[in-house]
Design an enzyme around this catalytic site. Structure first.
Site, short mmCIF file in Angstrom:
data_model
loop_
_atom_site.label_atom_id
_atom_site.label_comp_id
_atom_site.label_asym_id
_atom_site.label_seq_id
_atom_site.Cartn_x
_atom_site.Cartn_y
_atom_site.Cartn_z
CE LYS A 67 -4.27 -1.22 0.13
NZ LYS A 67 -5.67 -0.47 -0.23
CG ASP A 113 -9.07 -2.39 5.18
OD1 ASP A 113 -7.82 -2.29 4.98
OD2 ASP A 113 -9.99 -2.31 4.30
C1 LIG Z 1 -3.38 -6.64 1.57
C2 LIG Z 1 -4.32 -5.85 0.73
N1 LIG Z 1 -4.39 -6.59 -0.36
C3 LIG Z 1 -5.32 -6.05 -1.14
C4 LIG Z 1 -6.20 -4.75 -0.97
C5 LIG Z 1 -7.40 -4.31 -2.03
O1 LIG Z 1 -6.75 -3.15 -2.32
P1 LIG Z 1 -8.01 -2.23 -3.12
O2 LIG Z 1 -8.72 -1.45 -1.89
O3 LIG Z 1 -7.28 -1.04 -3.70
O4 LIG Z 1 -8.84 -2.72 -3.90
C6 LIG Z 1 -5.88 -4.30 0.20
C7 LIG Z 1 -6.83 -3.13 0.65
O5 LIG Z 1 -6.67 -2.52 1.76
C8 LIG Z 1 -4.83 -4.68 1.16
O6 LIG Z 1 -4.80 -4.21 2.35
#
Ligand SMILES: Cc1ncc(COP(=O)(O)O)c(C=O)c1O
Length: 388
Positions: A67, A113
Protein backbone atom coordinates in the site's frame (compact mmCIF):
# COMPACT_ATOMS: atom_id res chain seq x y z
CA UNK A 1 -17.39 -22.25 -6.47
CA UNK A 2 -17.13 -21.02 -10.03
CA UNK A 3 -16.12 -17.87 -11.83
CA UNK A 4 -18.75 -15.24 -12.55
CA UNK A 5 -17.85 -14.24 -16.10
CA UNK A 6 -18.13 -10.57 -16.99
CA UNK A 7 -19.61 -10.43 -20.47
CA UNK A 8 -18.85 -6.72 -20.75
CA UNK A 9 -15.10 -7.15 -20.24
CA UNK A 10 -12.87 -6.04 -23.11
CA UNK A 11 -9.49 -7.37 -24.22
CA UNK A 12 -7.87 -3.93 -24.50
CA UNK A 13 -8.80 -0.49 -23.22
CA UNK A 14 -8.26 2.97 -24.67
CA UNK A 15 -6.96 4.69 -21.58
CA UNK A 16 -4.16 6.98 -20.46
CA UNK A 17 -0.75 5.32 -20.77
CA UNK A 18 0.84 4.34 -17.42
CA UNK A 19 3.82 6.58 -16.63
CA UNK A 20 7.14 5.46 -15.13
CA UNK A 21 7.32 8.57 -12.91
CA UNK A 22 5.96 6.86 -9.75
CA UNK A 23 8.41 3.97 -10.29
CA UNK A 24 11.33 6.41 -10.55
CA UNK A 25 10.13 8.27 -7.43
CA UNK A 26 9.79 5.06 -5.39
CA UNK A 27 13.35 4.10 -6.21
CA UNK A 28 14.53 7.20 -4.32
CA UNK A 29 12.68 6.32 -1.10
CA UNK A 30 14.59 4.95 1.89
CA UNK A 31 14.53 1.12 1.99
CA UNK A 32 13.46 0.79 -1.67
CA UNK A 33 14.26 -2.53 -3.23
CA UNK A 34 12.45 -4.53 -5.83
CA UNK A 35 10.14 -7.10 -4.17
CA UNK A 36 10.55 -10.77 -5.12
CA UNK A 37 8.71 -12.51 -7.94
CA UNK A 38 8.64 -16.16 -6.97
CA UNK A 39 7.77 -19.20 -9.06
CA UNK A 40 5.62 -21.83 -7.27
CA UNK A 41 7.09 -24.72 -9.21
CA UNK A 42 5.64 -27.75 -7.47
CA UNK A 43 2.15 -26.26 -7.19
CA UNK A 44 2.23 -25.37 -10.89
CA UNK A 45 3.24 -28.94 -11.70
CA UNK A 46 0.46 -30.38 -9.52
CA UNK A 47 -2.12 -28.08 -11.10
CA UNK A 48 -0.76 -28.69 -14.61
CA UNK A 49 -0.16 -24.99 -15.20
CA UNK A 50 3.10 -23.81 -16.82
CA UNK A 51 4.12 -21.24 -14.21
CA UNK A 52 2.52 -19.68 -11.16
CA UNK A 53 4.32 -16.43 -10.41
CA UNK A 54 3.83 -14.67 -7.09
CA UNK A 55 4.69 -11.03 -6.42
CA UNK A 56 5.58 -11.08 -2.73
CA UNK A 57 4.69 -7.79 -0.99
CA UNK A 58 5.43 -8.89 2.57
CA UNK A 59 8.19 -6.28 2.78
CA UNK A 60 7.57 -3.17 0.71
CA UNK A 61 9.63 -0.14 1.69
CA UNK A 62 9.89 -1.53 5.24
CA UNK A 63 6.14 -2.21 5.65
CA UNK A 64 4.29 -5.53 5.34
CA UNK A 65 2.03 -4.58 2.38
CA UNK A 66 2.15 -2.96 -1.06
CA UNK A 67 0.00 0.00 0.00
CA UNK A 68 2.81 2.48 0.66
CA UNK A 69 3.42 2.61 -3.11
CA UNK A 70 0.12 4.46 -3.51
CA UNK A 71 0.21 6.62 -0.37
CA UNK A 72 3.79 7.83 -0.97
CA UNK A 73 3.10 8.86 -4.57
CA UNK A 74 -0.24 10.56 -3.78
CA UNK A 75 1.27 12.62 -0.96
CA UNK A 76 4.24 13.54 -3.16
CA UNK A 77 1.93 14.66 -6.00
CA UNK A 78 -0.09 16.73 -3.54
CA UNK A 79 3.10 18.41 -2.28
CA UNK A 80 4.02 19.21 -5.89
CA UNK A 81 0.61 20.66 -6.59
CA UNK A 82 0.05 22.57 -3.37
CA UNK A 83 3.58 23.92 -2.78
CA UNK A 84 5.27 23.66 -6.18
CA UNK A 85 8.11 21.64 -4.62
CA UNK A 86 9.56 18.79 -6.67
CA UNK A 87 12.00 15.95 -6.18
CA UNK A 88 14.39 16.79 -9.03
CA UNK A 89 15.99 14.02 -11.11
CA UNK A 90 19.50 14.67 -9.80
CA UNK A 91 18.34 15.08 -6.19
CA UNK A 92 18.29 12.36 -3.53
CA UNK A 93 15.52 11.92 -1.00
CA UNK A 94 17.20 13.63 2.01
CA UNK A 95 17.58 16.73 -0.20
CA UNK A 96 13.86 16.62 -0.95
CA UNK A 97 13.07 16.25 2.79
CA UNK A 98 15.13 19.42 3.47
CA UNK A 99 12.80 21.34 1.15
CA UNK A 100 9.74 19.86 2.88
CA UNK A 101 10.94 21.17 6.26
CA UNK A 102 10.31 24.70 4.96
CA UNK A 103 6.55 24.20 4.45
CA UNK A 104 3.97 24.22 7.29
CA UNK A 105 3.38 20.92 9.07
CA UNK A 106 0.56 18.88 7.53
CA UNK A 107 -1.75 16.29 9.12
CA UNK A 108 -2.46 13.31 6.89
CA UNK A 109 -5.90 11.72 7.35
CA UNK A 110 -7.46 8.54 6.01
CA UNK A 111 -9.76 5.62 6.65
CA UNK A 112 -8.30 2.14 6.62
CA UNK A 113 -8.78 -1.47 7.48
CA UNK A 114 -5.08 -1.56 8.33
CA UNK A 115 -2.52 -1.47 5.56
CA UNK A 116 -3.30 1.81 3.81
CA UNK A 117 -3.59 3.63 7.14
CA UNK A 118 -0.23 2.35 8.28
CA UNK A 119 1.29 3.45 4.98
CA UNK A 120 -0.16 6.97 5.33
CA UNK A 121 1.07 7.10 8.95
CA UNK A 122 4.57 6.04 7.81
CA UNK A 123 4.65 8.78 5.17
CA UNK A 124 3.60 11.36 7.79
CA UNK A 125 6.47 10.14 9.97
CA UNK A 126 8.89 10.39 7.06
CA UNK A 127 8.07 14.10 6.65
CA UNK A 128 7.81 14.70 10.47
CA UNK A 129 4.08 15.41 10.11
CA UNK A 130 1.05 14.08 12.03
CA UNK A 131 -1.48 11.43 10.97
CA UNK A 132 -5.09 10.72 11.98
CA UNK A 133 -6.35 7.30 10.94
CA UNK A 134 -10.01 6.20 11.05
CA UNK A 135 -10.71 2.47 11.42
CA UNK A 136 -13.91 0.39 11.42
CA UNK A 137 -15.29 -1.13 14.59
CA UNK A 138 -13.85 -4.60 15.18
CA UNK A 139 -10.43 -3.82 13.65
CA UNK A 140 -7.81 -6.23 14.95
CA UNK A 141 -5.62 -4.98 17.79
CA UNK A 142 -2.44 -5.93 15.95
CA UNK A 143 -3.41 -3.67 13.04
CA UNK A 144 -4.37 -0.78 15.34
CA UNK A 145 -1.10 -1.13 17.25
CA UNK A 146 0.91 -1.20 14.03
CA UNK A 147 -0.57 2.19 13.08
CA UNK A 148 -0.03 3.60 16.58
CA UNK A 149 3.60 2.45 16.33
CA UNK A 150 4.05 4.91 13.44
CA UNK A 151 3.14 7.75 15.82
CA UNK A 152 -0.36 8.27 14.37
CA UNK A 153 -3.62 8.90 16.18
CA UNK A 154 -6.22 6.14 15.64
CA UNK A 155 -9.97 6.80 15.76
CA UNK A 156 -12.32 3.81 15.78
CA UNK A 157 -15.74 4.56 14.27
CA UNK A 158 -18.96 2.83 15.33
CA UNK A 159 -19.56 1.14 12.02
CA UNK A 160 -17.93 -0.37 8.94
CA UNK A 161 -15.16 0.76 6.57
CA UNK A 162 -17.54 2.94 4.51
CA UNK A 163 -18.42 4.94 7.63
CA UNK A 164 -14.71 5.36 8.44
CA UNK A 165 -14.24 6.81 4.93
CA UNK A 166 -17.07 9.31 5.51
CA UNK A 167 -15.72 10.38 8.90
CA UNK A 168 -12.20 10.91 7.55
CA UNK A 169 -13.55 12.92 4.59
CA UNK A 170 -15.07 15.53 6.92
CA UNK A 171 -11.67 16.73 8.15
CA UNK A 172 -10.24 18.02 4.84
CA UNK A 173 -8.75 21.55 5.12
CA UNK A 174 -5.69 23.49 3.94
CA UNK A 175 -3.26 21.75 6.29
CA UNK A 176 -5.33 18.57 6.87
CA UNK A 177 -4.88 16.39 3.79
CA UNK A 178 -7.29 13.51 3.31
CA UNK A 179 -5.38 10.71 1.57
CA UNK A 180 -8.05 8.06 0.91
CA UNK A 181 -7.61 5.23 -1.57
CA UNK A 182 -11.25 5.33 -2.64
CA UNK A 183 -12.93 7.97 -4.81
CA UNK A 184 -16.37 9.47 -4.20
CA UNK A 185 -18.29 12.59 -5.21
CA UNK A 186 -15.81 15.50 -5.58
CA UNK A 187 -12.88 13.38 -4.38
CA UNK A 188 -10.98 11.77 -7.25
CA UNK A 189 -7.52 13.26 -7.57
CA UNK A 190 -5.85 11.52 -4.61
CA UNK A 191 -7.26 8.04 -5.40
CA UNK A 192 -6.13 8.51 -9.02
CA UNK A 193 -2.56 9.20 -7.82
CA UNK A 194 -2.77 6.19 -5.50
CA UNK A 195 -3.64 3.99 -8.49
CA UNK A 196 -0.68 5.51 -10.38
CA UNK A 197 1.59 4.66 -7.43
CA UNK A 198 0.60 1.00 -7.54
CA UNK A 199 1.86 0.76 -11.13
CA UNK A 200 5.37 0.27 -9.71
CA UNK A 201 4.33 -3.35 -9.06
CA UNK A 202 3.77 -3.85 -12.79
CA UNK A 203 6.93 -2.07 -13.95
CA UNK A 204 8.94 -4.30 -11.61
CA UNK A 205 7.19 -7.47 -12.80
CA UNK A 206 7.76 -6.49 -16.44
CA UNK A 207 11.49 -6.25 -15.71
CA UNK A 208 11.52 -9.45 -13.65
CA UNK A 209 9.74 -11.49 -16.34
CA UNK A 210 11.72 -9.86 -19.16
CA UNK A 211 8.37 -8.94 -20.70
CA UNK A 212 7.37 -12.61 -21.20
CA UNK A 213 3.67 -13.26 -21.69
CA UNK A 214 1.23 -13.54 -18.78
CA UNK A 215 -2.01 -15.39 -19.51
CA UNK A 216 -4.06 -14.91 -16.36
CA UNK A 217 -3.85 -12.59 -13.34
CA UNK A 218 -5.60 -13.02 -9.99
CA UNK A 219 -6.08 -9.67 -8.28
CA UNK A 220 -7.69 -8.81 -4.95
CA UNK A 221 -10.46 -6.20 -4.94
CA UNK A 222 -11.27 -4.10 -1.88
CA UNK A 223 -12.22 -0.64 -3.12
CA UNK A 224 -10.68 -1.56 -6.48
CA UNK A 225 -7.68 0.80 -6.64
CA UNK A 226 -5.14 -2.02 -6.84
CA UNK A 227 -7.18 -3.78 -9.52
CA UNK A 228 -7.41 -0.48 -11.44
CA UNK A 229 -3.62 -0.22 -11.54
CA UNK A 230 -3.38 -3.77 -12.87
CA UNK A 231 -6.08 -3.17 -15.48
CA UNK A 232 -4.54 0.13 -16.60
CA UNK A 233 -1.17 -1.51 -17.10
CA UNK A 234 -2.04 -4.87 -18.63
CA UNK A 235 -5.12 -3.93 -20.63
CA UNK A 236 -3.68 -0.75 -22.08
CA UNK A 237 -4.04 -0.83 -25.85
CA UNK A 238 -0.25 -0.66 -26.30
CA UNK A 239 0.44 -3.64 -24.06
CA UNK A 240 1.64 -6.53 -26.17
CA UNK A 241 -0.57 -9.50 -25.34
CA UNK A 242 -3.06 -8.59 -22.64
CA UNK A 243 -3.81 -11.29 -20.05
CA UNK A 244 -7.24 -12.13 -18.67
CA UNK A 245 -7.84 -10.71 -15.20
CA UNK A 246 -9.81 -12.35 -12.39
CA UNK A 247 -11.05 -10.25 -9.45
CA UNK A 248 -10.85 -11.78 -5.99
CA UNK A 249 -13.42 -10.77 -3.37
CA UNK A 250 -14.38 -12.33 -0.04
CA UNK A 251 -17.48 -14.52 0.07
CA UNK A 252 -20.39 -12.22 0.94
CA UNK A 253 -18.46 -8.96 0.34
CA UNK A 254 -18.39 -9.04 -3.46
CA UNK A 255 -19.30 -5.41 -4.08
CA UNK A 256 -17.45 -5.29 -7.42
CA UNK A 257 -19.10 -8.43 -8.74
CA UNK A 258 -22.54 -7.32 -7.57
CA UNK A 259 -21.99 -3.92 -9.19
CA UNK A 260 -21.05 -5.53 -12.51
CA UNK A 261 -24.13 -7.77 -12.27
CA UNK A 262 -26.37 -4.76 -11.58
CA UNK A 263 -24.67 -2.48 -14.11
CA UNK A 264 -24.22 0.21 -11.46
CA UNK A 265 -22.29 0.68 -8.19
CA UNK A 266 -23.89 -1.45 -5.47
CA UNK A 267 -23.10 -1.24 -1.74
CA UNK A 268 -22.89 -4.29 0.50
CA UNK A 269 -23.41 -3.22 4.08
CA UNK A 270 -21.43 -4.71 6.99
CA UNK A 271 -20.89 -6.38 9.36
CA UNK A 272 -18.99 -8.93 7.29
CA UNK A 273 -17.98 -12.49 8.12
CA UNK A 274 -14.82 -12.40 6.06
CA UNK A 275 -11.37 -12.61 7.67
CA UNK A 276 -9.89 -10.83 4.63
CA UNK A 277 -9.81 -7.41 6.33
CA UNK A 278 -8.24 -5.58 3.40
CA UNK A 279 -11.11 -6.63 1.13
CA UNK A 280 -13.96 -5.91 3.53
CA UNK A 281 -15.10 -2.79 1.70
CA UNK A 282 -18.78 -2.31 0.94
CA UNK A 283 -18.47 0.05 -2.05
CA UNK A 284 -15.96 0.20 -4.86
CA UNK A 285 -14.19 3.42 -5.69
CA UNK A 286 -16.03 5.73 -8.12
CA UNK A 287 -13.03 6.00 -10.47
CA UNK A 288 -12.36 2.25 -10.37
CA UNK A 289 -15.88 1.35 -11.41
CA UNK A 290 -15.55 1.92 -15.21
CA UNK A 291 -12.17 0.17 -15.22
CA UNK A 292 -13.50 -2.84 -13.34
CA UNK A 293 -16.57 -3.05 -15.56
CA UNK A 294 -14.45 -3.08 -18.72
CA UNK A 295 -11.28 -4.72 -17.42
CA UNK A 296 -12.10 -7.60 -15.06
CA UNK A 297 -12.93 -10.75 -17.02
CA UNK A 298 -14.38 -12.71 -14.11
CA UNK A 299 -14.95 -12.62 -10.36
CA UNK A 300 -14.39 -15.18 -7.62
CA UNK A 301 -15.80 -15.04 -4.09
CA UNK A 302 -13.20 -16.68 -1.86
CA UNK A 303 -14.21 -18.37 1.39
CA UNK A 304 -12.30 -17.87 4.65
CA UNK A 305 -11.21 -21.53 4.55
CA UNK A 306 -9.55 -21.06 1.19
CA UNK A 307 -7.86 -17.81 2.22
CA UNK A 308 -6.28 -19.81 5.06
CA UNK A 309 -5.41 -22.61 2.63
CA UNK A 310 -3.66 -19.97 0.54
CA UNK A 311 -1.67 -18.80 3.57
CA UNK A 312 -0.56 -22.34 4.35
CA UNK A 313 0.32 -23.16 0.76
CA UNK A 314 2.41 -20.00 0.51
CA UNK A 315 4.17 -20.80 3.77
CA UNK A 316 5.27 -24.16 2.30
CA UNK A 317 7.12 -22.17 -0.33
CA UNK A 318 8.61 -19.79 2.23
CA UNK A 319 6.22 -16.91 1.46
CA UNK A 320 4.66 -15.16 4.44
CA UNK A 321 1.20 -14.03 3.48
CA UNK A 322 -1.76 -12.85 5.58
CA UNK A 323 -5.46 -13.58 5.01
CA UNK A 324 -5.97 -10.83 2.41
CA UNK A 325 -2.54 -11.39 0.90
CA UNK A 326 -3.19 -15.09 0.29
CA UNK A 327 -6.76 -14.75 -1.00
CA UNK A 328 -5.61 -14.71 -4.65
CA UNK A 329 -3.94 -18.06 -4.24
CA UNK A 330 -6.98 -19.17 -2.20
CA UNK A 331 -9.12 -18.38 -5.24
CA UNK A 332 -6.91 -20.42 -7.56
CA UNK A 333 -6.98 -23.37 -5.13
CA UNK A 334 -10.75 -23.14 -4.76
CA UNK A 335 -11.23 -23.13 -8.54
CA UNK A 336 -8.91 -26.04 -9.19
CA UNK A 337 -10.33 -28.17 -6.39
CA UNK A 338 -13.78 -28.36 -7.92
CA UNK A 339 -14.06 -30.94 -10.78
CA UNK A 340 -10.28 -30.81 -10.94
CA UNK A 341 -10.58 -27.30 -12.28
CA UNK A 342 -11.83 -28.56 -15.66
CA UNK A 343 -14.37 -25.82 -16.27
CA UNK A 344 -12.04 -23.09 -15.08
CA UNK A 345 -9.17 -24.41 -17.23
CA UNK A 346 -11.47 -24.49 -20.21
CA UNK A 347 -12.89 -20.99 -19.56
CA UNK A 348 -9.42 -19.44 -19.40
CA UNK A 349 -7.66 -21.68 -21.85
CA UNK A 350 -5.13 -22.77 -19.22
CA UNK A 351 -2.62 -25.50 -19.98
CA UNK A 352 0.92 -26.64 -19.21
CA UNK A 353 2.34 -23.64 -21.05
CA UNK A 354 0.26 -20.96 -19.33
CA UNK A 355 1.69 -18.29 -17.06
CA UNK A 356 -0.44 -17.27 -14.09
CA UNK A 357 0.35 -14.23 -11.93
CA UNK A 358 -0.80 -13.91 -8.32
CA UNK A 359 -0.21 -11.11 -5.84
CA UNK A 360 0.60 -11.83 -2.23
CA UNK A 361 -0.32 -8.30 -1.24
CA UNK A 362 0.69 -8.43 2.43
CA UNK A 363 2.72 -10.31 5.01
CA UNK A 364 1.43 -11.48 8.39
CA UNK A 365 -0.33 -8.23 9.36
CA UNK A 366 -2.14 -10.04 12.19
CA UNK A 367 0.77 -12.12 13.54
CA UNK A 368 -1.27 -13.94 16.24
CA UNK A 369 -3.82 -15.13 13.72
CA UNK A 370 -1.07 -16.08 11.29
CA UNK A 371 0.86 -17.93 13.94
CA UNK A 372 -2.22 -19.86 15.09
CA UNK A 373 -3.09 -20.90 11.56
CA UNK A 374 0.34 -21.88 10.43
CA UNK A 375 1.02 -23.46 13.83
CA UNK A 376 4.64 -23.78 14.82
CA UNK A 377 5.80 -23.04 11.32
CA UNK A 378 9.57 -22.75 11.21
CA UNK A 379 9.32 -20.25 8.39
CA UNK A 380 7.28 -17.89 10.56
CA UNK A 381 9.60 -18.07 13.51
CA UNK A 382 12.82 -17.84 11.55
CA UNK A 383 11.85 -15.34 8.92
CA UNK A 384 9.03 -13.20 10.24
CA UNK A 385 9.88 -12.79 13.90
CA UNK A 386 13.42 -11.85 12.96
CA UNK A 387 12.18 -9.06 10.70
CA UNK A 388 9.73 -7.58 13.29
C1 LIG B 1 -3.31 -6.52 1.68
C2 LIG B 1 -4.31 -5.91 0.77
N1 LIG B 1 -4.50 -6.47 -0.43
C3 LIG B 1 -5.40 -5.96 -1.30
C4 LIG B 1 -6.16 -4.86 -0.98
C5 LIG B 1 -7.17 -4.35 -1.96
O1 LIG B 1 -6.81 -3.11 -2.48
P1 LIG B 1 -7.94 -2.10 -2.99
O2 LIG B 1 -8.70 -1.65 -1.76
O3 LIG B 1 -7.22 -1.03 -3.67
O4 LIG B 1 -8.84 -2.86 -3.88
C6 LIG B 1 -5.98 -4.25 0.28
C7 LIG B 1 -6.75 -3.06 0.66
O5 LIG B 1 -6.68 -2.58 1.77
C8 LIG B 1 -5.04 -4.79 1.18
O6 LIG B 1 -4.82 -4.26 2.38
Amino acid sequence: MSVFLNKRAKGKLRIEKPSQKPFLFHQKLPEYKITPLISLKSLAKNLKIGNIWVKDESNRLGLPAFKILGASWAVYRNIEEKFNIHSENNENFPEFIKKIKKIPSITLITATDGNHGRAVARIAKLYSWNAKIFMPEGSKEARINAILSEGAQVIIVKGDYDLAVQEAAKLESKLNWVIQDTAYENYEKIPKWIIEGYSTLCWEIDNQLSHSKIDLIFIQIGVGSLASAIIKFYKHENYNESPKILGIEPLGVACAKESVKAGKIVTINGPYNSIMAGLNCGTISKISWPLILAGIDGFIEVSNDFAIKGMKTFSNDGIISGETGASGLGGLLELTEQDNGKLFRHQFNLNENSNVLIFSTEGATDPDFYNNEIKKSNIFEKKYLKSC
